[in-house]
Design a protein around this motif. Structure first.
Motif, short mmCIF file in Angstrom:
data_model
loop_
_atom_site.label_atom_id
_atom_site.label_comp_id
_atom_site.label_asym_id
_atom_site.label_seq_id
_atom_site.Cartn_x
_atom_site.Cartn_y
_atom_site.Cartn_z
N GLU A 17 -6.61 -12.64 58.05
CA GLU A 17 -7.16 -13.29 59.24
C GLU A 17 -7.61 -12.25 60.26
O GLU A 17 -8.68 -12.37 60.86
N ASP A 62 -7.17 -12.95 71.48
CA ASP A 62 -7.74 -14.23 71.93
C ASP A 62 -8.18 -15.09 70.75
O ASP A 62 -7.87 -16.29 70.71
N GLN A 63 -8.89 -14.50 69.79
CA GLN A 63 -9.38 -15.25 68.64
C GLN A 63 -8.23 -15.81 67.80
O GLN A 63 -8.26 -16.97 67.39
N LEU A 64 -7.23 -14.97 67.55
CA LEU A 64 -6.13 -15.41 66.70
C LEU A 64 -5.22 -16.42 67.40
O LEU A 64 -4.70 -17.33 66.76
N GLN A 65 -5.03 -16.27 68.69
CA GLN A 65 -4.20 -17.24 69.40
C GLN A 65 -4.89 -18.60 69.45
O GLN A 65 -4.25 -19.63 69.33
N GLU A 66 -6.20 -18.58 69.59
CA GLU A 66 -6.95 -19.84 69.60
C GLU A 66 -6.88 -20.54 68.24
O GLU A 66 -6.72 -21.75 68.14
N LYS A 67 -6.98 -19.74 67.20
CA LYS A 67 -7.02 -20.29 65.84
C LYS A 67 -5.63 -20.60 65.29
O LYS A 67 -5.43 -21.60 64.61
N ASN A 68 -4.65 -19.73 65.54
CA ASN A 68 -3.34 -19.83 64.89
C ASN A 68 -2.16 -20.02 65.82
O ASN A 68 -1.05 -20.18 65.35
N ASN A 69 -2.39 -19.89 67.10
CA ASN A 69 -1.29 -20.02 68.06
C ASN A 69 -0.20 -18.98 67.83
O ASN A 69 0.99 -19.27 67.93
N ARG A 115 -10.77 -10.40 58.95
CA ARG A 115 -11.99 -11.21 59.03
C ARG A 115 -12.59 -11.17 60.44
O ARG A 115 -13.80 -11.12 60.61
N ILE A 116 -11.74 -11.15 61.44
CA ILE A 116 -12.24 -11.05 62.82
C ILE A 116 -12.87 -9.69 63.05
O ILE A 116 -13.97 -9.58 63.60
N THR A 158 -16.18 -9.45 61.29
CA THR A 158 -17.20 -10.27 61.95
C THR A 158 -17.73 -9.59 63.21
O THR A 158 -18.93 -9.58 63.47
#
Length: 143
Positions: free
Chosen positions: A16, A34-41, A19-20, A23
């Motif tokens: 995960e 920020d991206q991982l907290q939004e997606k996976n908490n 991949r960020i 990208t």
């Protein structure tokens, strides 16, 4: 070149993160968090642990930019996907790999450009392909 399969051992969570980074090409820890907290908490400390592990494994490198760290991948996404897939396929019966590839092609999204390239590769491969691929599970068996 990637590490040996024994060194690869990348977890789903680490995928995960990668991949960020792939990208974004390079990303600050804040962007990744920020991206991982939004997606996976996930908690910030969990994400920082994942980043640290990926750096230790050699898949990410960091540069300091003022007070923040910028992460970038040391290996391309396609190369890493290939190595991971090849390691999995190496554990399977040679006789059934073609059937698996056919099923995967049917089930996954694929561009016209990639299909054209696949067609070219199939045409090349067809010239030297055996009529039948032997089972490599047990000597003398034909599973």
């Amino acid at each position: 070149m990637l590490k040996t399969q024994n060194d690869l051992n990348i977890s789903d969570a680490e995928w995960e993160v990668m991949r960020i980074v792939w990208t974004l090409n390079h990303a600050g820890s804040g962007q990744i968090i920020d991206q991982l907290q939004e997606k996976n908490n996930w908690t910030e400390s969990t994400i920082k642990t994942l980043l640290r592990r990926l750096c230790q494994k050699g898949y990410l490198k960091t540069e300091k930019d003022g007070r923040k760290f910028i992460y970038s991948a040391t290996v391309g996404q396609t190369e890493m996907m290939y190595e991971e897939t090849k390691a999995l396929l190496d554990k399977m019966c040679d006789m059934h790999k073609g059937q698996l590839l056919i099923k995967l092609m049917k089930d996954m999204p694929i561009s016209k450009s990639d299909l054209k390239t696949l067609n070219q590769e199939i045409t090349k491969k067809e010239k030297s392909a055996p009529d039948k691929v032997d089972c490599n599970c047990l000597p003398g068996m034909d599973c």
